[in-house]
Design a protein around this motif. Sequence first.
Motif, PDB file in Angstrom:
ATOM      1  N   GLY A 237       0.776  -1.134  -0.150  1.00 47.96           N
ATOM      2  CA  GLY A 237       0.039  -0.065  -0.014  1.00 47.96           C
ATOM      3  C   GLY A 237       0.900   1.171  -0.213  1.00 47.96           C
ATOM      4  N   LYS A 238       2.089   1.149   0.354  1.00 49.92           N
ATOM      5  CA  LYS A 238       2.958   2.349   0.538  1.00 49.92           C
ATOM      6  C   LYS A 238       3.351   2.764  -0.883  1.00 49.92           C
ATOM      7  CE  LYS A 238       4.883   1.631   4.864  1.00 49.92           C
ATOM      8  NZ  LYS A 238       6.004   0.978   5.603  1.00 49.92           N
ATOM      9  N   GLY A 239       3.277   1.757  -1.874  1.00 50.00           N
ATOM     10  CA  GLY A 239       3.378   2.002  -3.193  1.00 50.00           C
ATOM     11  C   GLY A 239       4.744   2.246  -3.833  1.00 50.00           C
ATOM     12  N   HIS A 240       5.659   1.598  -3.150  1.00 50.62           N
ATOM     13  CA  HIS A 240       7.244   1.664  -3.671  1.00 50.62           C
ATOM     14  C   HIS A 240       7.827  -0.114  -3.616  1.00 50.62           C
ATOM     15  CE1 HIS A 240       7.109   5.865  -3.365  1.00 50.62           C
ATOM     16  NE2 HIS A 240       6.655   5.826  -2.123  1.00 50.62           N
ATOM     17  N   LYS A 241       6.854  -0.842  -3.824  1.00 49.71           N
ATOM     18  CA  LYS A 241       7.389  -2.079  -4.069  1.00 49.71           C
ATOM     19  C   LYS A 241       8.311  -2.211  -5.361  1.00 49.71           C
ATOM     20  CE  LYS A 241       3.214  -4.301  -5.804  1.00 49.71           C
ATOM     21  NZ  LYS A 241       3.294  -4.554  -7.257  1.00 49.71           N
ATOM     22  N   LYS A 242       9.631  -2.989  -5.158  1.00 46.27           N
ATOM     23  CA  LYS A 242      10.409  -2.992  -6.394  1.00 46.27           C
ATOM     24  C   LYS A 242      10.018  -4.367  -6.879  1.00 46.27           C
ATOM     25  CE  LYS A 242      13.767  -1.356  -3.241  1.00 46.27           C
ATOM     26  NZ  LYS A 242      13.342   0.334  -3.435  1.00 46.27           N
ATOM     27  N   GLY A 243       9.320  -4.719  -8.069  1.00 48.38           N
ATOM     28  CA  GLY A 243       9.147  -6.003  -8.440  1.00 48.38           C
ATOM     29  C   GLY A 243       7.845  -6.503  -7.725  1.00 48.38           C
ATOM     30  N   GLY A 244       7.657  -7.573  -7.326  1.00 51.22           N
ATOM     31  CA  GLY A 244       6.422  -8.184  -6.762  1.00 51.22           C
ATOM     32  C   GLY A 244       6.674  -8.477  -5.278  1.00 51.22           C
ATOM     33  N   VAL A 245       5.550  -8.523  -4.619  1.00 49.00           N
ATOM     34  CA  VAL A 245       5.428  -8.985  -3.129  1.00 49.00           C
ATOM     35  C   VAL A 245       4.724 -10.156  -3.200  1.00 49.00           C
ATOM     36  CG1 VAL A 245       4.601  -8.647  -0.760  1.00 49.00           C
ATOM     37  CG2 VAL A 245       5.920  -6.779  -2.129  1.00 49.00           C
ATOM     38  N   VAL A 246       5.200 -11.155  -2.378  1.00 44.93           N
ATOM     39  CA  VAL A 246       4.411 -12.700  -2.446  1.00 44.93           C
ATOM     40  C   VAL A 246       4.196 -13.007  -1.235  1.00 44.93           C
ATOM     41  CG1 VAL A 246       5.043 -15.072  -3.288  1.00 44.93           C
ATOM     42  CG2 VAL A 246       6.076 -13.152  -4.560  1.00 44.93           C
ATOM     43  N   ILE A 247       2.991 -13.751  -1.253  1.00 49.23           N
ATOM     44  CA  ILE A 247       2.549 -14.581   0.111  1.00 49.23           C
ATOM     45  C   ILE A 247       2.626 -15.975   0.023  1.00 49.23           C
ATOM     46  CG2 ILE A 247       0.442 -14.937   1.710  1.00 49.23           C
ATOM     47  CD1 ILE A 247       1.227 -11.907   1.394  1.00 49.23           C
ATOM     48  N   THR A 248       3.385 -16.515   0.858  1.00 49.58           N
ATOM     49  CA  THR A 248       3.596 -18.142   0.988  1.00 49.58           C
ATOM     50  C   THR A 248       2.503 -18.757   1.670  1.00 49.58           C
ATOM     51  OG1 THR A 248       5.098 -17.981   2.516  1.00 49.58           O
ATOM     52  CG2 THR A 248       6.067 -18.067   0.293  1.00 49.58           C
ATOM     53  N   VAL A 249       1.899 -19.744   1.106  1.00 55.15           N
ATOM     54  CA  VAL A 249       0.771 -20.455   1.939  1.00 55.15           C
ATOM     55  C   VAL A 249       0.993 -21.780   1.762  1.00 55.15           C
ATOM     56  CG1 VAL A 249      -1.456 -20.846   1.867  1.00 55.15           C
ATOM     57  CG2 VAL A 249      -0.765 -18.910   0.794  1.00 55.15           C
ATOM     58  N   GLY A 250       0.833 -22.638   2.965  1.00 55.31           N
ATOM     59  CA  GLY A 250       0.823 -24.163   2.798  1.00 55.31           C
ATOM     60  C   GLY A 250       2.089 -24.716   3.445  1.00 55.31           C
ATOM     61  N   HIS A 251       2.280 -25.921   3.606  1.00 61.18           N
ATOM     62  CA  HIS A 251       3.450 -26.671   4.093  1.00 61.18           C
ATOM     63  C   HIS A 251       4.702 -26.574   3.096  1.00 61.18           C
ATOM     64  CE1 HIS A 251       0.186 -28.463   6.516  1.00 61.18           C
ATOM     65  NE2 HIS A 251      -0.364 -28.919   5.431  1.00 61.18           N
TER      66      HIS A 251
END
Length: 256
Positions: A237-251
Amino acid sequence: MIGLTKPRKSIIGLVLAGEIESIGKNVKRFKTGDQVYGLTGFGLGAYAEYKCMQETDSMHGCLALKPTNITYEEATVAAYGGLLALQYLEKGNIQRGQKVLIYGASGTSGTTAVQLAKYFGAEVTGVCSTTNLELVKSLGADTVIDYTKKDSVNLLIGQYDFILDAVGKIKTSELKKACKKALAPGGKYVSIDDGSLKLQSERLTLLKELIEAGHFKPVIDRCYPLEEIVEAHRYVGKGHKKGGVVITVGHNNNKT
Ligand SMILES: NC(=O)c1ccc[n+]([C@@H]2O[C@H](COP(=O)([O-])OP(=O)(O)OC[C@H]3O[C@@H](n4cnc5c(N)ncnc54)[C@H](OP(=O)(O)O)[C@@H]3O)[C@@H](O)[C@H]2O)c1
């Protein structure tokens, strides 16, 4: 689309990569155990351990086999950034040797667009802020311009055949306003906010080929476990990511 008074879907999340757990009896394109990546479209629901999807493209998503030489984390960035960048670069019909300017070259679609425009044979100028100059150069940009610098407008010497605004219409700067006037005769300016994203598994398959051939490498800024999803959204939301941000889910973090 998301819901006026409360979210329509209790589980959001638009992009995913993971392994096929099971398939319906009529499914032809995939088999159990396949590693896939894609977007869930209006169906949302990617922030979960399991997601049920159709094999055919629709407003509810598109899915393809994941590139074999990248992680699931990288695959999510490739799916989102790749579909956006490809769709909007195609509007430029880029020819070898043409001058292309990518405004906002450090975001998810920007880092992808720089690499794909280079692959199409363009001479690429990437626009970003001071901290991202090296990153954008490392992606192959021939020239980089820092939009935060006072004299940056004077660096727009090129007559660009195609300009892609890869950050959307809300984010702007003096340089962005000026670059609209730096088009070559017959040149085209396109914003990534013009129209809506097309969910096409054919394009995911093309991206897979480009990635496996080494023409494009997705850029990851950070990965967060699902438990820290609030932090992840605050950061994005700050609007300054470099490339992508990822959420890891699961085992074993084997699904994202
Ligand atoms: N058409 C569609 O259906 C569709 C679908 C999804 C998204 N979109 C659009 O695509 C846009 C881009 O999404 P994204 O995830 O690729 O972008 P993003 O990753 O959110 O963009 C972040 C990047 O923007 C740069 N930035 C911030 N303000 C800037 C400014 N004023 N000038 C230049 N760069 C600036 C930041 O660099 P610095 O930190 O260096 O400033 C950061 O690297 C979204 O905002 C949305 O409008 C369209």
